[in-house]
Design a protein around this motif. Structure first.
Motif, short mmCIF file in Angstrom:
data_model
loop_
_atom_site.label_atom_id
_atom_site.label_comp_id
_atom_site.label_asym_id
_atom_site.label_seq_id
_atom_site.Cartn_x
_atom_site.Cartn_y
_atom_site.Cartn_z
N LYS A 154 -5.01 13.33 50.54
CA LYS A 154 -5.30 14.73 50.11
C LYS A 154 -6.64 14.46 49.24
CE LYS A 154 -1.08 17.05 49.61
NZ LYS A 154 -0.03 17.56 48.29
N ASN A 158 -10.09 16.29 49.90
CA ASN A 158 -10.83 16.99 48.84
C ASN A 158 -12.20 16.74 48.75
OD1 ASN A 158 -8.81 19.02 48.56
ND2 ASN A 158 -7.77 17.48 46.87
N ARG A 161 -14.46 17.71 51.72
CA ARG A 161 -14.59 18.87 51.70
C ARG A 161 -15.76 19.65 50.68
NH1 ARG A 161 -9.84 20.65 51.21
NH2 ARG A 161 -9.29 21.27 53.39
N THR A 162 -15.65 18.89 49.57
CA THR A 162 -16.61 19.27 48.41
C THR A 162 -18.04 18.85 48.85
OG1 THR A 162 -14.84 19.01 46.69
CG2 THR A 162 -17.27 18.71 45.90
#
Length: 285
Positions: A154, A158, A161-162
């Motif tokens: 996870k 993240n 993705r950022t």
């Protein structure tokens, strides 16, 4: 020459003895062979069938070694028969958990030297052995969720993705600035505010816009696939189990029958020899 002939006679005598043993015990051998074959068939039809199914996934986050570590945790619970832990870990029903035999994960690359770095091995084959293929949809969903909901995964998702979103924002700004510059050049505003003569090659600006647009699309594609696991091919049902195999069960059963009858024949032969020895002793008295 005599020794060679004696060897031939001994071998012929041995063959003749074997033939006589088979002839004298033919029906017993046949009966035990048929019984063994029948027992092998009964074992096949009465035993629990094991089916092997595969699915192919890709991951931009997980390495091969880390994926295998996650699978090891599942197999540990399977070995313990800990259905409750499996239902909690995978989010599957108790029935699904009780019908899973083993889970394996491997790289599809036949030679690991084909891909130098482990981080570049983005495709994995997940193989399961199950006792009931009706559980495959639930198990497939559970395995995907298990990988995606891992705490480490996870965080990495993240982070990626950022990073992709920030990169896309930078490309958007650069494209916007170049479009604005291009418009000012076409309108003549740029040259009105510039002292002296300035030469611009609009072709180079257009080329830069195309390159930035292509790079933005590539990053956008990566953003859409940023999830930890992408399912490429799900589990497929098969008609025939991998274990047990009918042919193997029949051969094994008939072989056991022949071994058993061989023991009986050997026992009978020993008893016959003992009786002959006793008769010889009595004749000498």
């Amino acid at each position: 020459m005599a020794n060679g002939r004696n060897d031939e006679i001994d071998l012929l005598d041995l063959v003749l003895r074997a033939v006589r043993i088979i002839r004298d015990n033919f029906w017993m051998i046949l009966i035990f062979f048929v019984l063994g074959t029948a027992l092998g068939s009964m074992h096949y039809f009465s035993s629990v069938k094991v089916y092997e199914n595969k699915m192919i996934v890709s991951s931009e986050i997980m390495t091969e070694s880390y994926s295998k570590k996650l699978i090891d945790n599942i197999n540990h619970y399977l070995a313990e028969g800990n259905t409750k832990a499996l239902t909690s870990l995978l989010g599957i029903s108790a029935e699904t958990a009780s019908n899973v035999g083993v889970v394996r994960i491997e790289s599809p690359y036949s030679n690991e030297s084909e891909v130098a770095k482990e981080e570049d091995r983005k495709y994995f084959i997940i193989t399961v052995e199950v006792y009931n293929q009706d559980i495959l949809p639930d198990l497939q969903k559970g395995l995907i969720n298990y990988f995606e909901n891992n705490a480490y995964v996870k965080v990495r998702v993240n982070q990626k993705r950022t990073g992709y979103q920030e990169t896309i924002a930078r490309y958007d700004q650069e494209i916007k600035d170049l479009d604005g510059l291009k418009k000012r050049i076409y309108d003549g505003d740029f040259f009105n505010n510039t002292k002296g003569s300035v030469v611009f090659d609009l072709t180079s600006i257009n080329k830069e816009l195309v390159e930035l647009t292509i790079k933005r699309l590539e990053v956008k594609d990566k953003l859409e696939l940023v999830n930890s696991v992408q399912l490429l091919e799900g589990f497929t049902r098969f008609n025939n189990p991998v274990k047990p195999r009918l042919s193997v069960s029949i051969v094994a059963g008939s072989f056991v029958g022949l071994i058993f009858v061989s023991i009986l024949i050997a026992f009978k032969s020993i008893r016959k020899l003992l009786r002959m020895e006793e008769a010889a002793r009595e004749a000498k008295r």
